[in-house]
Scaffold this motif. Structure first.
Motif, short mmCIF file in Angstrom:
data_model
loop_
_atom_site.label_atom_id
_atom_site.label_comp_id
_atom_site.label_asym_id
_atom_site.label_seq_id
_atom_site.Cartn_x
_atom_site.Cartn_y
_atom_site.Cartn_z
N TRP A 61 143.30 45.72 59.74
CA TRP A 61 142.48 44.74 59.88
C TRP A 61 141.42 45.49 61.09
N ASN A 62 140.07 44.79 61.16
CA ASN A 62 139.93 45.32 62.36
C ASN A 62 137.91 43.31 62.44
N VAL A 63 137.85 43.49 64.16
CA VAL A 63 137.54 42.55 63.97
C VAL A 63 135.96 43.69 63.93
N THR A 64 134.83 42.27 63.17
CA THR A 64 133.36 42.68 62.52
C THR A 64 132.22 42.08 63.81
N GLY A 65 133.06 41.32 64.61
CA GLY A 65 131.76 40.65 65.45
C GLY A 65 132.17 39.03 65.63
N ILE A 66 131.45 38.88 67.05
CA ILE A 66 131.69 38.47 67.90
C ILE A 66 130.55 37.15 68.24
N GLY A 82 129.14 24.19 75.17
CA GLY A 82 130.28 24.06 75.48
C GLY A 82 130.52 25.78 74.60
N ASN A 83 132.19 25.99 75.57
CA ASN A 83 132.06 27.70 74.33
C ASN A 83 133.21 27.53 73.68
N PHE A 84 132.38 28.20 72.89
CA PHE A 84 132.15 28.35 71.29
C PHE A 84 131.88 30.04 70.60
N LYS A 85 132.52 30.47 70.65
CA LYS A 85 132.67 31.69 70.14
C LYS A 85 133.53 31.92 68.44
N ILE A 86 132.62 32.85 67.77
CA ILE A 86 132.98 32.80 65.87
C ILE A 86 133.82 34.11 65.92
N ILE A 87 134.92 34.79 66.04
CA ILE A 87 135.78 35.94 65.46
C ILE A 87 135.34 36.41 63.88
N PHE A 115 137.17 33.30 62.53
CA PHE A 115 137.90 32.16 63.55
C PHE A 115 137.54 30.89 64.16
N ALA A 116 137.02 30.01 64.05
CA ALA A 116 136.63 29.62 66.08
C ALA A 116 137.13 29.18 66.47
N VAL A 117 136.83 30.30 67.58
CA VAL A 117 137.04 29.90 68.99
C VAL A 117 136.46 28.89 69.82
N TYR A 118 137.35 27.13 70.38
CA TYR A 118 136.29 26.75 71.05
C TYR A 118 137.24 25.80 72.33
N GLU A 119 136.29 25.02 72.81
CA GLU A 119 136.66 24.27 74.13
C GLU A 119 136.21 22.74 73.78
N LYS A 120 137.33 21.77 73.95
CA LYS A 120 137.11 20.83 73.80
C LYS A 120 136.59 20.42 74.96
#
Length: 168
Positions: A61-66, A82-87, A115-120
């Motif tokens: 497995w590898n992260v292809t982009g953030i 706000g804080n929102f990244k897609i891995i 994965f979506a990582v976000y701060e509500k």
């Protein structure tokens, strides 16, 4: 004769009500079934870091982009979200198996996985992803087999948020 007609009308009415109830239930629950959301025990930056590390440390497995989605939105005419990244992440072996057959190439629009990582607004951090358990069942066949294998590995990588793919 009246009893027979009444029975037929009652059965037909019950059948129609059942169809309507099933449609409403599926409509209400489908978004919850297709996309899974999990609360992170960490702050935003640490969550992104932990996910990235866990993916990159898992064989194959590898992260292809953030993607910094807030930056992309604001630079392209939107407003702060706000804080929102897609891995984005991938496994070469599974990808090759999935995309080798012509009838499975259509799945490429859902790759790489993400994965979506976000701060509500209340400061809590969440991670969301497509539900592999449901996605596999929707396609069936070899696609289902591959997605089930992938889902088991993703669940293992994401134990820190208790990620578990389910049908319901």
């Amino acid at each position: 004769m009246k009893t027979k007609v009444l029975t037929i009308v009652s059965v037909a009415f019950g059948f129609i009500v059942g169809i309507i109830f099933t449609g409403i239930t599926i409509s209400i629950s489908s978004s919850e079934m297709m996309v899974k959301e999990f609360k992170s025990p960490y702050n935003f930056e640490k969550t992104v870091h932990v996910i990235t590390q866990r993916i990159n440390n898992k064989d194959g497995w590898n992260v292809t982009g953030i993607i910094d989605q807030n930056k992309e939105v604001t630079e392209n005419g939107g407003f702060e979200i706000g804080n929102f990244k897609i891995i984005k992440y991938c496994h070469g072996g599974y990808s090759a198996r999935m995309l080798k057959a012509d009838d499975r190439k259509k799945i490429g629009n859902m790759m790489p996985k993400s994965f979506a990582v976000y701060e509500k607004s209340d400061g809590q951090v969440f991670v969301s992803t497509m539900n592999g358990g449901v996605m596999g069942k929707l396609f069936g066949g070899e696609i289902e087999v591959i997605i089930e294998e992938v889902s088991l590995e993703v669940e293992d990588m994401m134990r820190f948020i208790n990620l578990k793919y389910t049908l319901f």
